[in-house]
Write a protein that holds these residues in place. Structure first.
Motif, PDB file in Angstrom:
ATOM      1  N   ASP A  17      34.335 -42.773  -6.062  1.00 46.94           N
ATOM      2  CA  ASP A  17      35.238 -43.110  -7.165  1.00 46.94           C
ATOM      3  C   ASP A  17      34.903 -42.226  -8.357  1.00 46.94           C
ATOM      4  O   ASP A  17      33.748 -42.030  -8.693  1.00 46.94           O
ATOM      5  N   LYS A  18      35.943 -41.674  -8.990  1.00 43.43           N
ATOM      6  CA  LYS A  18      35.725 -40.731 -10.090  1.00 43.43           C
ATOM      7  C   LYS A  18      34.991 -41.351 -11.264  1.00 43.43           C
ATOM      8  O   LYS A  18      34.035 -40.802 -11.799  1.00 43.43           O
ATOM      9  N   SER A  19      35.500 -42.504 -11.689  1.00 43.50           N
ATOM     10  CA  SER A  19      34.919 -43.155 -12.855  1.00 43.50           C
ATOM     11  C   SER A  19      33.454 -43.496 -12.598  1.00 43.50           C
ATOM     12  O   SER A  19      32.589 -43.296 -13.450  1.00 43.50           O
ATOM     13  N   GLU A  20      33.182 -43.987 -11.378  1.00 42.02           N
ATOM     14  CA  GLU A  20      31.808 -44.330 -11.013  1.00 42.02           C
ATOM     15  C   GLU A  20      30.938 -43.072 -10.971  1.00 42.02           C
ATOM     16  O   GLU A  20      29.757 -43.116 -11.299  1.00 42.02           O
ATOM     17  N   ALA A  33      31.202 -40.361 -12.838  1.00 39.55           N
ATOM     18  CA  ALA A  33      30.818 -39.991 -14.201  1.00 39.55           C
ATOM     19  C   ALA A  33      29.751 -40.941 -14.722  1.00 39.55           C
ATOM     20  O   ALA A  33      28.771 -40.519 -15.342  1.00 39.55           O
ATOM     21  N   ASN A  34      29.910 -42.234 -14.463  1.00 38.50           N
ATOM     22  CA  ASN A  34      28.898 -43.207 -14.881  1.00 38.50           C
ATOM     23  C   ASN A  34      27.554 -42.927 -14.229  1.00 38.50           C
ATOM     24  O   ASN A  34      26.507 -43.030 -14.871  1.00 38.50           O
ATOM     25  N   ALA A  35      27.587 -42.580 -12.934  1.00 38.51           N
ATOM     26  CA  ALA A  35      26.342 -42.337 -12.204  1.00 38.51           C
ATOM     27  C   ALA A  35      25.583 -41.156 -12.821  1.00 38.51           C
ATOM     28  O   ALA A  35      24.366 -41.225 -13.003  1.00 38.51           O
ATOM     29  N   SER A  68      36.385 -34.138  -5.909  1.00 33.36           N
ATOM     30  CA  SER A  68      36.903 -34.901  -7.044  1.00 33.36           C
ATOM     31  C   SER A  68      35.773 -35.625  -7.766  1.00 33.36           C
ATOM     32  O   SER A  68      35.772 -35.719  -8.994  1.00 33.36           O
ATOM     33  N   MET A  71      33.986 -33.113  -9.872  1.00 32.17           N
ATOM     34  CA  MET A  71      34.726 -32.712 -11.068  1.00 32.17           C
ATOM     35  C   MET A  71      34.607 -33.766 -12.168  1.00 32.17           C
ATOM     36  O   MET A  71      34.707 -33.456 -13.352  1.00 32.17           O
ATOM     37  N   ALA A  72      34.425 -35.030 -11.776  1.00 30.97           N
ATOM     38  CA  ALA A  72      34.249 -36.083 -12.775  1.00 30.97           C
ATOM     39  C   ALA A  72      32.837 -36.064 -13.340  1.00 30.97           C
ATOM     40  O   ALA A  72      32.629 -36.310 -14.523  1.00 30.97           O
ATOM     41  N   PRO A 115      31.525 -32.473 -16.205  1.00 34.53           N
ATOM     42  CA  PRO A 115      31.549 -32.378 -17.668  1.00 34.53           C
ATOM     43  C   PRO A 115      30.435 -33.177 -18.335  1.00 34.53           C
ATOM     44  O   PRO A 115      29.921 -32.784 -19.387  1.00 34.53           O
ATOM     45  N   VAL A 133      35.552 -26.960  -9.337  1.00 34.36           N
ATOM     46  CA  VAL A 133      34.301 -27.667  -9.626  1.00 34.36           C
ATOM     47  C   VAL A 133      33.395 -26.846 -10.541  1.00 34.36           C
ATOM     48  O   VAL A 133      32.871 -27.345 -11.536  1.00 34.36           O
ATOM     49  N   ARG A 141      29.575 -45.093 -23.344  1.00 35.90           N
ATOM     50  CA  ARG A 141      30.595 -44.948 -22.325  1.00 35.90           C
ATOM     51  C   ARG A 141      31.029 -46.308 -21.784  1.00 35.90           C
ATOM     52  O   ARG A 141      32.215 -46.579 -21.604  1.00 35.90           O
ATOM     53  N   LYS A 146      41.354 -30.842 -14.513  1.00 34.76           N
ATOM     54  CA  LYS A 146      40.057 -31.066 -15.134  1.00 34.76           C
ATOM     55  C   LYS A 146      39.994 -30.371 -16.485  1.00 34.76           C
ATOM     56  O   LYS A 146      40.888 -29.607 -16.844  1.00 34.76           O
ATOM     57  N   LEU A 203      37.497 -39.737 -18.997  1.00 30.93           N
ATOM     58  CA  LEU A 203      36.944 -39.157 -17.771  1.00 30.93           C
ATOM     59  C   LEU A 203      36.978 -37.644 -17.806  1.00 30.93           C
ATOM     60  O   LEU A 203      36.206 -36.994 -17.123  1.00 30.93           O
ATOM     61  N   THR A 213      38.975 -35.837 -16.341  1.00 31.78           N
ATOM     62  CA  THR A 213      39.580 -35.304 -15.135  1.00 31.78           C
ATOM     63  C   THR A 213      40.403 -36.394 -14.463  1.00 31.78           C
ATOM     64  O   THR A 213      40.019 -37.550 -14.484  1.00 31.78           O
ATOM     65  N   GLU A 240      43.216 -37.186 -10.922  1.00 33.20           N
ATOM     66  CA  GLU A 240      43.875 -36.730  -9.698  1.00 33.20           C
ATOM     67  C   GLU A 240      44.650 -37.913  -9.154  1.00 33.20           C
ATOM     68  O   GLU A 240      44.351 -39.052  -9.476  1.00 33.20           O
ATOM     69  N   ARG A 251      23.829 -52.084 -10.760  1.00 38.43           N
ATOM     70  CA  ARG A 251      23.284 -50.866 -10.152  1.00 38.43           C
ATOM     71  C   ARG A 251      21.793 -51.032  -9.875  1.00 38.43           C
ATOM     72  O   ARG A 251      21.276 -50.499  -8.911  1.00 38.43           O
TER      73      ARG A 251
END
Lengths: 390, 371
Positions: A88-91, A93-95, A115, A118-119, A122, A141, B55, B184, B261, B263, B265, B307
């Protein structure tokens, strides 16, 4: 009312217990930090659950194995921290945030799946922490991100390799592309195959048709009937192993005898399980094959991996292994475990002997290295040839 | 006279009370105080929290706004819609394409160029957000007009299908959206002020709306459509209003998420995204503003706190290896417990009010009687 109160108490206790347990877990992580600079902390974010869990777990096996074999650099122990990005993208970035803020890592490995990378990219760029990707093949990427590197080749190269193979080895003059339009990997690969194939054959008409399907489609009759009418020399069908195997079965049932070509995602045991006898003779490009041991370290890797897991290593484990080794090499050359120094050393990586080949990182941070072509024979992936970049 | 006798005892006094209920001065003062301390907290958090915590705070703010917008259709108007991911996708893509600098657009669209004039346009964040919201609202009108005639499960399936259609269209119009490759390098404008401003504004708009004649009409439609129509409430007009407003807010929420985010898709906007927001609404209570705010906060924080469960644990006498995916198991267990024993969610249809908090007799009527 009494019963309700009891349940509230139960839920609250459960949550509290879990939160405490969670804190307990992180405290043990903090304990390592107290030991001072004796530990070099490297983070990993991979999809351990979700759609791409299989890929993430294979990669993690490789990274762990590398850490077991080479646990030290600059006389310090290397400690790995794994965060799940749940496909998951959001996850994702959080990770990456958590790895940097909470675990204070100096470098990060990941992730399977462009994907997610790519999240996460940044975030790492902003914090100035270098990341080495194992298998994200989408060019975006690393583009415009000075802190993202990868040890795999990118889609343009892979597409070109297959076009070259189709033209030179199979003598094909015409091709049809069937791609999964919902998958960035398949769309990219299809595009680059088309460009390269047109260049090789010198004719715009050599691609007879580009056909789309959606992820999870079960019936490919419409697309395959079109393929049959066009009667091409080869069919290039980048996509996920499950969809593709199903499609090839249906193609054979319809009497389409032409060879199918694909990319590295097909290299999974499930591809042969689903496809059975129908995927015999299918050709695909990938990062690595245990049969083509190019460097000394690849021999060692195959032995140790087979010993530990009781199966032949796959490309993703090998790439995970290489990502770890490239970071270790950079730390050693930099002589320091500062993120900036590691980044600079990573950017200067040249002719590094990894399991998957000799790795040189170019200006974008992408690896230029050879691709391996495999063919399915008697229900197994067999090594066919190696193609070098030029 | 016969009709009056049909109402349950105490009906008219309750209705009268509901109408008479004016925000008293102390309540206003306290509310102002809470908002002020929240603003101060955000200011403080911006300086003292680390980016990871900031965040999470951002995500909470955005999720509150998104949850409330879904609650407006599902909870207050009683129309079970599952189209939120689609509206968010429209908002996210519109906002992104309008505010992204041309140079970054060129980098993204390396395979197929972006159609003009989109490739040259660059608007300020706020303008892009509002346009994203408006386009999403327009979609809401287009889809709502035919679909809101359906009820219950049928409406749910139709909106779900619509949200999937949006995703597939976005996947396929590559010269506008870059298809499956995604985008992105989206400028990261979303900060605590934006996300919490969005949350507060949504709470304010929702509170005002719910306590206006429109809000009462929404609730009447939820309780009984035929009775509401008999009372002279325009069904389609009110349903459309709720649906369009929710689509507008969802579009803006999507824009914020894209900018947070950096980015996006198409695969981000699968129906699982809708369910994540639906989870907050159901957990908090269908038809409760307070409930959604609480649930959005808890769910967002819990997802990160848990987590820790996946990390290798040392309990003193025994060392457990980390198990990826464990937190989702625990999360699901908690959810099952809540749904089994708290079918109405944390707040049901109740709201927090100062009267209730300060121990005064609650003047808001109980469930079922309130219109």
């Amino acid at each position: 009312m009494k019963k309700k109160g009891l349940i509230i108490a139960l839920v609250v206790t459960l949550v509290a217990a879990l939160t405490l347990a969670g804190c307990g877990g992180t405290e043990t992580g903090g304990g390592g930090e107290e030991a001072g600079d004796a530990v070099i902390r490297i983070g990993v974010y991979e999809p351990m659950t979700g759609d791409s869990a299989a890929g993430g777990q294979m990669t993690w096996e490789g990274i762990e194995l590398a850490n077991e074999l080479y646990p030290e650099v600059l006389g310090k122990k290397v400690q790995l921290f794994l965060e799940d990005n749940k496909t998951d993208k959001s996850e994702a970035a959080n990770a990456v945030h958590r790895l940097i803020e909470h675990h204070n890592v100096v470098a990060i490995i990941g992730s399977y799946g462009s994907s997610m990378s790519m999240a996460g990219g940044p975030v790492a760029q902003e914090k100035g922490i270098p990341v080495v990707g194992c298998s994200p093949t989408n060019p975006l990427v690393t583009l415009g991100n000075d802190y993202y590197f990868r040890v795999c080749f990118i889609d343009p190269f892979q597409g070109r390799v297959m076009a070259q193979y189709a033209f030179e080895d199979l003598g094909a003059d015409t091709a049809v592309i069937i791609r999964n339009v919902a998958d960035d990997y398949a769309v990219g690969l299809g595009n680059y195959f088309q460009e390269a194939f047109v260049e090789f054959t010198g004719s715009e008409d050599s691609i007879l048709a580009v056909l789309d399907y959606q992820k999870g489609d079960q019936d490919f009759t419409a697309q395959l009937t079109t393929v049959k009418n066009h009667n091409p020399d080869v069919i290039f069908a980048p996509g996920l192993y499950g969809d593709s195997a199903l499609m090839i079965r249906q193609a054979r049932e319809l009497g389409i005898e032409q060879p199918f070509l694909g990319g590295d995602t097909w290299e999974a045991p499930e591809f042969i399980e689903v496809g059975g006898a129908d995927v015999e003779g299918v050709v695909l490009s990938t990062h690595y094959s245990p049969e083509a041991t190019v460097t000394d370290i690849s021999k060692e890797f195959v032995e140790v991996y087979t010993d530990k897991f009781g199966k032949e290593p796959n490309a993703f484990a090998a790439l995970g292994f290489d990502a770890y080794m490239v970071i270790l090499d950079a730390i050693e050359r930099a002589g320091s475990a500062e993120p900036e120094a590691i980044r600079d050393a990573l950017a200067a990586t040249e002719n590094f002997e990894g399991v998957t080949g000799v790795i040189t990182l170019d200006v974008n941070g992408d690896a230029t290295k050879s691709a391996v072509i495999l063919k399915v024979e008697n229900g197994e992936f067999r090594y066919l040839t190696t193609v070098d970049p030029n | 006279m016969g009709r009056i006798a049909l109402q349950p005892p105490g009906f008219y006094s309750t209705v009268a009370k509901a109408y008479r209920k004016q925000p008293n001065r102390w309540g206003l003062l306290l509310t102002g105080g809470v908002i002020l301390s929240l603003v101060l907290f955000i200011y403080w958090a911006g300086g003292h929290f680390n980016p990871y915590q900031v965040r999470i705070l951002n995500l909470i703010g955005i999720n509150i706004g998104l949850g409330l917008s879904l609650n407006l259709i599902n909870g207050f108007t009683g129309q079970f819609s599952l189209g939120h991911a689609g509206f968010m996708a429209v908002g996210a893509y519109t906002t992104t394409l309008l505010m992204m600098p041309p140079a970054i657009k060129q980098m993204n669209f390396f395979m197929m160029p972006l159609v003009s004039p989109l490739d040259q346009i660059q608007l300020p964040f706020l303008a892009a957000l509002l346009l994203g919201g408006l386009l999403s609202a327009l979609m809401g009108v287009l889809i709502g007009a035919p679909v809101l005639r359906l009820r219950g499960d049928y409406l749910a399936i139709a909106t779900l299908g619509f949200s999937e259609i949006i995703r597939i269209v976005i996947t396929n119009i590559r010269s506008v959206t870059n298809g499956a490759l995604g985008l992105k390098g989206i400028p990261a404008y979303t900060n605590l002020w934006w996300s919490w401003g969005f949350a507060l504004l949504t709470i304010f708009v929702m509170t005002r709306l719910i306590h206006s004649s429109y809000g009462r009409a929404f609730k009447a439609i939820r309780e009984d459509e035929i009775a509401a129509e008999a009372m002279g409430i325009g069904l389609s007009r009110h349903k459309m209003l709720a649906f369009t407003l929710a689509a507008f807010l969802a579009g803006i929420g999507g824009g914020f998420q894209a900018s947070l985010l950096t980015t996006i898709e198409p695969n981000m906007f699968r129906f699982t995204l809708t369910f994540e927001i639906l989870l907050m609404v159901v957990l908090g209570g269908m038809g409760s503003i307070t409930g959604t705010v609480i649930a959005a906060t808890i769910v967002t924080i819990l997802k990160e706190v848990l987590r820790g469960v996946e990390a290798p644990m040392n309990l003193g006498f025994i060392s457990l290896p980390g198990i990826p995916g464990m937190r989702m198991v625990i999360f699901s267990l908690l959810l099952i417990l809540v749904v089994l024993f708290y079918r109405e969610g944390i707040m049901g249809q109740r709201e927090l009010s100062w009267e209730r908090l300060l121990g005064q007799k609650d003047s808001s009527p109980e469930r079922g009687v309130e219109i």
